[in-house]
Write a protein that holds these residues in place. Structure first.
Motif, mmCIF file in Angstrom:
data_model
loop_
_atom_site.group_PDB
_atom_site.id
_atom_site.type_symbol
_atom_site.label_atom_id
_atom_site.label_comp_id
_atom_site.label_asym_id
_atom_site.label_seq_id
_atom_site.Cartn_x
_atom_site.Cartn_y
_atom_site.Cartn_z
ATOM 1 N N ASN A 42 0.805 -1.239 -0.035
ATOM 2 C CA ASN A 42 -0.029 -0.219 -0.140
ATOM 3 C C ASN A 42 0.989 1.279 -0.152
ATOM 4 O OD1 ASN A 42 -2.393 -1.499 0.107
ATOM 5 N ND2 ASN A 42 -2.374 -1.542 2.314
ATOM 6 N N PHE A 43 2.175 1.048 0.366
ATOM 7 C CA PHE A 43 2.889 2.439 0.248
ATOM 8 C C PHE A 43 3.451 2.651 -1.165
ATOM 9 C CE2 PHE A 43 6.186 5.227 1.404
ATOM 10 C CZ PHE A 43 6.003 5.577 2.694
ATOM 11 N N ARG A 44 2.860 3.234 -1.829
ATOM 12 C CA ARG A 44 2.974 3.572 -3.411
ATOM 13 C C ARG A 44 3.966 4.719 -3.390
ATOM 14 N NH1 ARG A 44 -2.172 1.692 -2.923
ATOM 15 N NH2 ARG A 44 -2.801 4.091 -2.683
ATOM 16 N N TYR A 45 4.936 4.750 -4.488
ATOM 17 C CA TYR A 45 5.871 5.631 -4.630
ATOM 18 C C TYR A 45 6.336 5.844 -6.168
ATOM 19 C CZ TYR A 45 9.990 2.600 -4.796
ATOM 20 O OH TYR A 45 11.049 1.995 -5.294
ATOM 21 N N LYS A 46 6.697 6.818 -6.583
ATOM 22 C CA LYS A 46 7.117 7.019 -8.185
ATOM 23 C C LYS A 46 8.493 6.550 -7.870
ATOM 24 C CE LYS A 46 3.919 10.860 -8.531
ATOM 25 N NZ LYS A 46 3.606 12.480 -9.104
ATOM 26 N N LYS A 47 8.570 5.439 -8.614
ATOM 27 C CA LYS A 47 9.898 4.902 -8.588
ATOM 28 C C LYS A 47 10.664 5.294 -9.915
ATOM 29 C CE LYS A 47 11.790 0.162 -8.512
ATOM 30 N NZ LYS A 47 11.446 -1.286 -8.424
ATOM 31 N N VAL A 48 9.993 5.713 -10.824
ATOM 32 C CA VAL A 48 10.783 6.712 -11.996
ATOM 33 C C VAL A 48 10.059 7.895 -12.205
ATOM 34 C CG1 VAL A 48 11.057 6.488 -14.617
ATOM 35 C CG2 VAL A 48 10.975 4.264 -13.206
ATOM 36 N N ASN A 49 10.896 9.092 -12.259
ATOM 37 C CA ASN A 49 10.553 10.452 -12.471
ATOM 38 C C ASN A 49 11.209 10.963 -13.460
ATOM 39 O OD1 ASN A 49 8.844 10.785 -9.566
ATOM 40 N ND2 ASN A 49 10.707 9.627 -9.166
ATOM 41 N N SER A 61 19.018 22.384 -10.835
ATOM 42 C CA SER A 61 18.820 23.044 -9.649
ATOM 43 C C SER A 61 18.088 21.945 -8.690
ATOM 44 C CB SER A 61 18.318 24.219 -9.797
ATOM 45 O OG SER A 61 19.298 25.333 -10.472
ATOM 46 N N PHE A 62 17.164 21.607 -9.115
ATOM 47 C CA PHE A 62 16.220 20.624 -8.271
ATOM 48 C C PHE A 62 17.199 19.580 -7.760
ATOM 49 C CE2 PHE A 62 13.288 16.933 -7.903
ATOM 50 C CZ PHE A 62 12.875 17.531 -6.563
ATOM 51 N N GLY A 63 18.030 18.804 -8.804
ATOM 52 C CA GLY A 63 18.673 17.747 -8.579
ATOM 53 C C GLY A 63 19.844 18.144 -7.545
ATOM 54 N N PHE A 299 15.624 9.560 -10.799
ATOM 55 C CA PHE A 299 15.202 10.771 -11.559
ATOM 56 C C PHE A 299 16.148 10.970 -12.894
ATOM 57 C CE2 PHE A 299 13.677 11.272 -7.449
ATOM 58 C CZ PHE A 299 12.817 12.201 -7.274
ATOM 59 N N PHE A 300 15.408 11.451 -13.795
ATOM 60 C CA PHE A 300 15.948 11.481 -15.290
ATOM 61 C C PHE A 300 15.423 12.600 -15.688
ATOM 62 C CE2 PHE A 300 16.611 10.513 -19.772
ATOM 63 C CZ PHE A 300 17.803 9.545 -19.672
#
Length: 372
Positions: A42-49, A61-63, A299-300
């Protein structure tokens, strides 16, 4: 290591910036395997961004901000974050929810007081750290609510607070302004050689093979049809021979190797394919995604709209846009899934029609031809 939520205010060009990496419901037949915390479905996360946007919208800058936060937590050196405060006459703040290598979610809230002397002092740094155990049926939202209910003062010594964090691990790759220094993997050198050779042979057909130089540490030789080129510590000795794309391939091979070996857990690849053909970039990204381990996160960043054609969930695509006239929030984050709700919605058509209002204005470029 997984980043679930981040808020940034008064660092780089970010003001009141907020990005969340959870998603509301399970995706059926998703191209991405195990897009949830292992053992906690149930603990879902965005694995690929996949982060896209025009130039100067904050992708790099975010990275760099995330990397500085990680380094601050790891080294306890507050200069890592004070160096990128935008307006030092005002308070700067960031907050981040993240998971390391245990079933624990942390929330770090850091405030930096306005600078009153020539340099920031340690007393200007206030850190509040909260954490909760992630239970079997927990979601990100349930854990976040429990963190909200924890009341902790941020008057403790910030070093003592940071010492409570365990299991930090990350890898970043950025466009290189200088020759890169890359330490070759030690886990499986033979596999790394295979990855490096395949990568460079695709980028430059003149390369026949890649061999390790045993008598020199972290050194390799590129065997070409008419000559040999030495790579040592990730740097090409004769930089005039290889193309920019081929040199970028050295870092790309190392990045892919780290994912396959499971060296880190958090990976940020920032526009390493600027000099590389579109289909090659798509192929490498597909390999990166397929080789991610459980509880990894990628993150890509890219300008390549052909990436939109990959069979990824819409929530994997993030768009940054910048509006300098908005003094309260000059950089905003837009998730494609906020706009495209149906499986039949075309992400490519949405971007081509600028649904997210992230396309750069080119009017002034066309005006150049009319100038007299």
């Amino acid at each position: 290591m997984i980043v679930m939520d981040i808020k940034i205010n008064n660092f780089f060009a970010f003001k009141n910036f907020h990005m969340n990496m959870s998603y509301p419901k399970k995706i059926v037949d998703s191209y991405i395997e195990e897009e949830f915390l292992k053992g906690r479905p149930n603990f879902r996360y965005k694995k690929v961004n996949i982060i896209m946007g025009a130039n100067a919208t904050g992708k790099t800058s975010f990275g760099r901000m995330i990397m500085r936060i990680f380094n601050f937590m790891d080294t306890k050196q507050y200069e890592r974050i004070t160096d990128v405060v935008c307006d030092n006459t005002k308070e700067a703040q960031f907050a981040m929810d993240f998971i390391t290598n245990e079933y624990v979610m942390y929330r770090i809230i850091t405030r930096i007081a306005p600078k009153t002397e020539e340099k920031y002092r340690s007393t200007d740094i206030k850190v509040c750290l909260k954490k909760v155990d992630i239970k079997l049926k927990d979601s990100y939202e349930s854990c976040s609510k429990r963190l909200d209910n924890i009341s902790i003062k941020d008057e403790n010594n910030y070093i003592d607070e940071l010492e409570k964090i365990q299991g930090l691990s990350w890898k970043f790759e950025y466009p290189a302004d200088e020759p890169e220094i890359y330490k070759a993997p030690t886990k499986n050198v033979e596999r790394y050689l295979h990855i490096l050779e395949n990568t460079l042979k695709v980028l430059d057909p003149a390369i026949v093979r890649v061999d390790k130089i045993d008598i020199v540490e972290n050194a390799f030789v590129l065997r070409m049809r008419n000559q040999n080129i030495i790579i040592q510590d990730g740097k090409v000795i004769d930089t005039q021979i290889l193309s920019s794309g081929t040199k970028s391939g050295i870092a790309v091979a190392g990045f892919v190797s780290s994912i396959i070996d499971g060296d880190y857990g958090f990976y940020y690849c920032d526009e390493k394919f600027s000099y590389i053909q579109s289909d090659v970039e798509k192929a490498f990204l597909s390999v990166m995604i397929s080789c991610l381990k459980s509880n990894d996160q990628l993150f890509f960043t890219t300008h390549n709209t052909d990436i939109l054609d990959l069979p990824l969930p819409k929530h994997s695509f993030i768009f940054l846009k910048k509006d300098c006239t908005n003094t309260e929030q000059p950089i905003k984050y837009v998730s494609a899934s906020q706009f495209l709700k149906r499986n039949t919605d075309s992400l490519r058509n949405a971007v081509d029609n600028d649904l997210f209002s992230t396309a750069p204005s080119v009017d002034m470029i066309y005006e150049i031809a009319d100038f007299e």
